[in-house]
Scaffold this motif. Structure first.
Motif, PDB file in Angstrom:
ATOM      1  N   UNK A   1       0.823  -1.202   0.000  1.00 43.70           N
ATOM      2  CA  UNK A   1       0.000   0.000   0.000  1.00 43.70           C
ATOM      3  C   UNK A   1       0.855   1.249   0.000  1.00 43.70           C
ATOM      4  N   UNK A   2       0.453   2.262  -0.770  1.00 46.11           N
ATOM      5  CA  UNK A   2       1.145   3.546  -0.821  1.00 46.11           C
ATOM      6  C   UNK A   2       0.145   4.640  -0.451  1.00 46.11           C
ATOM      7  N   UNK A   3       0.526   5.482   0.506  1.00 36.46           N
ATOM      8  CA  UNK A   3      -0.323   6.613   0.880  1.00 36.46           C
ATOM      9  C   UNK A   3       0.536   7.871   0.903  1.00 36.46           C
ATOM     10  N   UNK A   4      -0.090   9.021   0.678  1.00 31.56           N
ATOM     11  CA  UNK A   4       0.669  10.261   0.696  1.00 31.56           C
ATOM     12  C   UNK A   4      -0.216  11.453   0.438  1.00 31.56           C
ATOM     13  N   UNK A   5       0.340  12.631   0.633  1.00 31.92           N
ATOM     14  CA  UNK A   5      -0.367  13.887   0.439  1.00 31.92           C
ATOM     15  C   UNK A   5       0.463  14.819  -0.432  1.00 31.92           C
ATOM     16  N   UNK A   6      -0.204  15.687  -1.150  1.00 29.56           N
ATOM     17  CA  UNK A   6       0.481  16.721  -1.908  1.00 29.56           C
ATOM     18  C   UNK A   6      -0.481  17.858  -2.179  1.00 29.56           C
ATOM     19  N   UNK A   7       0.063  19.050  -2.270  1.00 32.50           N
ATOM     20  CA  UNK A   7      -0.758  20.202  -2.618  1.00 32.50           C
ATOM     21  C   UNK A   7      -0.600  20.570  -4.073  1.00 32.50           C
ATOM     22  N   UNK A   8       0.288  19.873  -4.784  1.00 34.50           N
ATOM     23  CA  UNK A   8       0.571  20.183  -6.190  1.00 34.50           C
ATOM     24  C   UNK A   8       0.590  18.893  -6.990  1.00 34.50           C
ATOM     25  N   UNK A   9      -0.564  18.297  -7.180  1.00 30.94           N
ATOM     26  CA  UNK A   9      -0.621  16.999  -7.841  1.00 30.94           C
ATOM     27  C   UNK A   9      -0.400  17.098  -9.345  1.00 30.94           C
ATOM     28  N   UNK A  10      -0.513  18.300  -9.902  1.00 33.32           N
ATOM     29  CA  UNK A  10      -0.211  18.466 -11.321  1.00 33.32           C
ATOM     30  C   UNK A  10      -1.407  18.280 -12.229  1.00 33.32           C
ATOM     31  N   UNK A  11      -1.126  18.118 -13.527  1.00 32.85           N
ATOM     32  CA  UNK A  11      -2.178  18.011 -14.533  1.00 32.85           C
ATOM     33  C   UNK A  11      -2.625  16.565 -14.697  1.00 32.85           C
ATOM     34  N   UNK A  12      -3.460  16.329 -15.705  1.00 31.47           N
ATOM     35  CA  UNK A  12      -4.003  14.991 -15.933  1.00 31.47           C
ATOM     36  C   UNK A  12      -2.892  13.974 -16.227  1.00 31.47           C
ATOM     37  N   UNK A  13      -1.854  14.402 -16.930  1.00 30.62           N
ATOM     38  CA  UNK A  13      -0.743  13.488 -17.231  1.00 30.62           C
ATOM     39  C   UNK A  13      -0.081  12.983 -15.941  1.00 30.62           C
ATOM     40  N   UNK A  14       0.125  13.898 -14.987  1.00 34.78           N
ATOM     41  CA  UNK A  14       0.709  13.500 -13.699  1.00 34.78           C
ATOM     42  C   UNK A  14      -0.235  12.569 -12.944  1.00 34.78           C
ATOM     43  N   UNK A  15      -1.501  12.868 -12.976  1.00 37.39           N
ATOM     44  CA  UNK A  15      -2.482  12.021 -12.297  1.00 37.39           C
ATOM     45  C   UNK A  15      -2.524  10.630 -12.907  1.00 37.39           C
ATOM     46  N   UNK A  16      -2.379  10.557 -14.235  1.00 34.17           N
ATOM     47  CA  UNK A  16      -2.379   9.255 -14.907  1.00 34.17           C
ATOM     48  C   UNK A  16      -1.177   8.410 -14.477  1.00 34.17           C
ATOM     49  N   UNK A  17      -0.030   9.064 -14.251  1.00 32.06           N
ATOM     50  CA  UNK A  17       1.150   8.333 -13.776  1.00 32.06           C
ATOM     51  C   UNK A  17       0.877   7.709 -12.418  1.00 32.06           C
ATOM     52  N   UNK A  18       0.270   8.465 -11.513  1.00 33.76           N
ATOM     53  CA  UNK A  18      -0.039   7.949 -10.177  1.00 33.76           C
ATOM     54  C   UNK A  18      -1.044   6.803 -10.250  1.00 33.76           C
ATOM     55  N   UNK A  19      -2.009   6.925 -11.137  1.00 34.32           N
ATOM     56  CA  UNK A  19      -3.055   5.895 -11.251  1.00 34.32           C
ATOM     57  C   UNK A  19      -2.528   4.641 -11.946  1.00 34.32           C
ATOM     58  N   UNK A  20      -1.803   4.824 -13.065  1.00 36.92           N
ATOM     59  CA  UNK A  20      -1.368   3.686 -13.873  1.00 36.92           C
ATOM     60  C   UNK A  20      -0.074   3.040 -13.380  1.00 36.92           C
ATOM     61  N   UNK A  21       0.891   3.866 -12.987  1.00 32.06           N
ATOM     62  CA  UNK A  21       2.202   3.327 -12.596  1.00 32.06           C
ATOM     63  C   UNK A  21       2.246   2.869 -11.140  1.00 32.06           C
ATOM     64  N   UNK A  22       1.455   3.519 -10.287  1.00 32.62           N
ATOM     65  CA  UNK A  22       1.492   3.173  -8.863  1.00 32.62           C
ATOM     66  C   UNK A  22       0.177   2.574  -8.354  1.00 32.62           C
ATOM     67  N   UNK A  23      -0.817   2.488  -9.246  1.00 35.75           N
ATOM     68  CA  UNK A  23      -2.114   1.895  -8.890  1.00 35.75           C
ATOM     69  C   UNK A  23      -2.750   2.604  -7.691  1.00 35.75           C
ATOM     70  N   UNK A  24      -2.706   3.945  -7.732  1.00 35.92           N
ATOM     71  CA  UNK A  24      -3.220   4.735  -6.614  1.00 35.92           C
ATOM     72  C   UNK A  24      -4.614   5.279  -6.926  1.00 35.92           C
ATOM     73  N   UNK A  25      -5.388   5.488  -5.864  1.00 34.46           N
ATOM     74  CA  UNK A  25      -6.661   6.179  -5.960  1.00 34.46           C
ATOM     75  C   UNK A  25      -6.447   7.629  -5.515  1.00 34.46           C
ATOM     76  N   UNK A  26      -6.967   8.586  -6.264  1.00 33.12           N
ATOM     77  CA  UNK A  26      -6.778   9.991  -5.949  1.00 33.12           C
ATOM     78  C   UNK A  26      -8.072  10.616  -5.463  1.00 33.12           C
ATOM     79  N   UNK A  27      -7.965  11.469  -4.462  1.00 31.15           N
ATOM     80  CA  UNK A  27      -9.136  12.205  -4.011  1.00 31.15           C
ATOM     81  C   UNK A  27      -8.695  13.491  -3.327  1.00 31.15           C
ATOM     82  N   UNK A  28      -9.599  14.488  -3.341  1.00 29.89           N
ATOM     83  CA  UNK A  28      -9.308  15.788  -2.744  1.00 29.89           C
ATOM     84  C   UNK A  28      -9.816  15.839  -1.310  1.00 29.89           C
ATOM     85  N   UNK A  29      -9.061  16.535  -0.468  1.00 27.38           N
ATOM     86  CA  UNK A  29      -9.445  16.695   0.945  1.00 27.38           C
ATOM     87  C   UNK A  29      -9.916  18.126   1.138  1.00 27.38           C
TER      88      UNK A  29
END
Length: 268
Positions: free
Chosen positions: A240-268
């Motif tokens: 499992x990987x967990x973490x926080x960031x205030x600068x998650x970037x654009x859709x390309x960056x989000x796709x890397x987190x989803x596809x390469x690290x199998x992460x779920x993204x959500x806003x707090x």
């Protein structure tokens, strides 16, 4: 749980600040450190000459704690040392990793890697590097002629001359106090992404050695790489990987987190 950050000072501070909350639940925490490279942060009784022995190099007893803080470099190095030395230094499952600076660690450094290498002494290497650096604006043919004249017993230089000359020229593009600093008579890489020094890493393909010539500091022999692991491969060892960031970037960056690290993204 492994809490991973890019800077050792942050790891120390984070563990110290959160320790009181862990203690409320009788949970032990600690910081994994390198007794040589982290000596500026360590008590004097922790500073030892490890002689290259990985078991003496790290405070491995801290791995018994449920929560361990350290840098990605230390965790990755310990994993590689375990594989290369065939010694289970990390007696701890890769269960959950908590990542500080998700944008930096998982995105900016996605293609970076850590390598285990060993210095390889080469006859007259330091003199050869100095000559190539001084003649870097000359033709390869001219440089070869000089090297063969002074070092005829060294054999054929043709295979490496292009790489040596390219490294000498590239060294001109590395700027002191921007890309690297001089510390204890050594060229130390400065990571502009994190703003911190990287004392345990060296540029490859003779660039680091040329910078040592350029900076008039002690020249080290080139290193032979034995094994490596990419940032992405290391983090994907965990369940499992967990973490926080205030600068998650654009859709390309989000796709890397989803596809390469199998992460779920959500806003707090």
């Amino acid at each position: 749980v492994d809490v991973v950050t890019s800077d050792f000072a942050w790891a120390l501070q984070g563990e110290k600040e959160q320790r009181k909350y862990y203690e409320l639940f009788d949970i032990k925490s600690g910081v994994l450190f390198d007794k040589s490279s982290d000596k500026d942060f360590m008590p004097s009784n922790c500073i030892v000459d490890t002689g290259g022995d990985a078991r003496k190099k790290y405070n491995l007893e801290v791995l018994k704690c449920p929560i361990v803080y350290s840098t990605h470099h230390h965790f990755e190095a310990l994993y590689l040392e375990s594989l290369f030395r065939k010694d289970k230094l990390r007696d701890r499952d890769c269960d959950v990793v908590m990542v500080d600076e998700v944008d930096s660690m998982l995105l900016d450094m996605v293609n970076s890697s850590l390598r285990i290498a060993q210095s390889t002494p080469i006859m007259y290497f330091k003199d050869i590097v100095k000559i190539v650096y001084l003649l870097r604006h000359n033709s390869e043919e001219d440089i070869l002629g000089v090297l063969k004249y002074y070092f005829p017993e060294c054999g054929n230089f043709e295979k490496e001359i292009s790489k040596l000359k390219r490294a000498a020229l590239n060294s001109e593009n590395h700027i002191l106090n921007t890309d690297y600093i001089i510390e204890n008579n050594k060229v130390v890489i400065f990571d502009h992404l994190t703003g911190y020094k990287c004392p345990n890493t060296r540029w490859q393909d003779y660039i680091h050695e040329m910078l040592e010539v350029k900076s008039d500091v002690s020249i080290n022999f080139p290193t032979l790489e034995f094994c490596s692991i990419s940032q992405k491969s290391f983090f994907n060892l965990y369940k499992g990987i967990v973490g926080l960031t205030g600068t998650i970037g654009d859709k390309q960056d989000q796709d890397i987190l989803i596809n390469d690290y199998k992460l779920n993204l959500f806003k707090v």
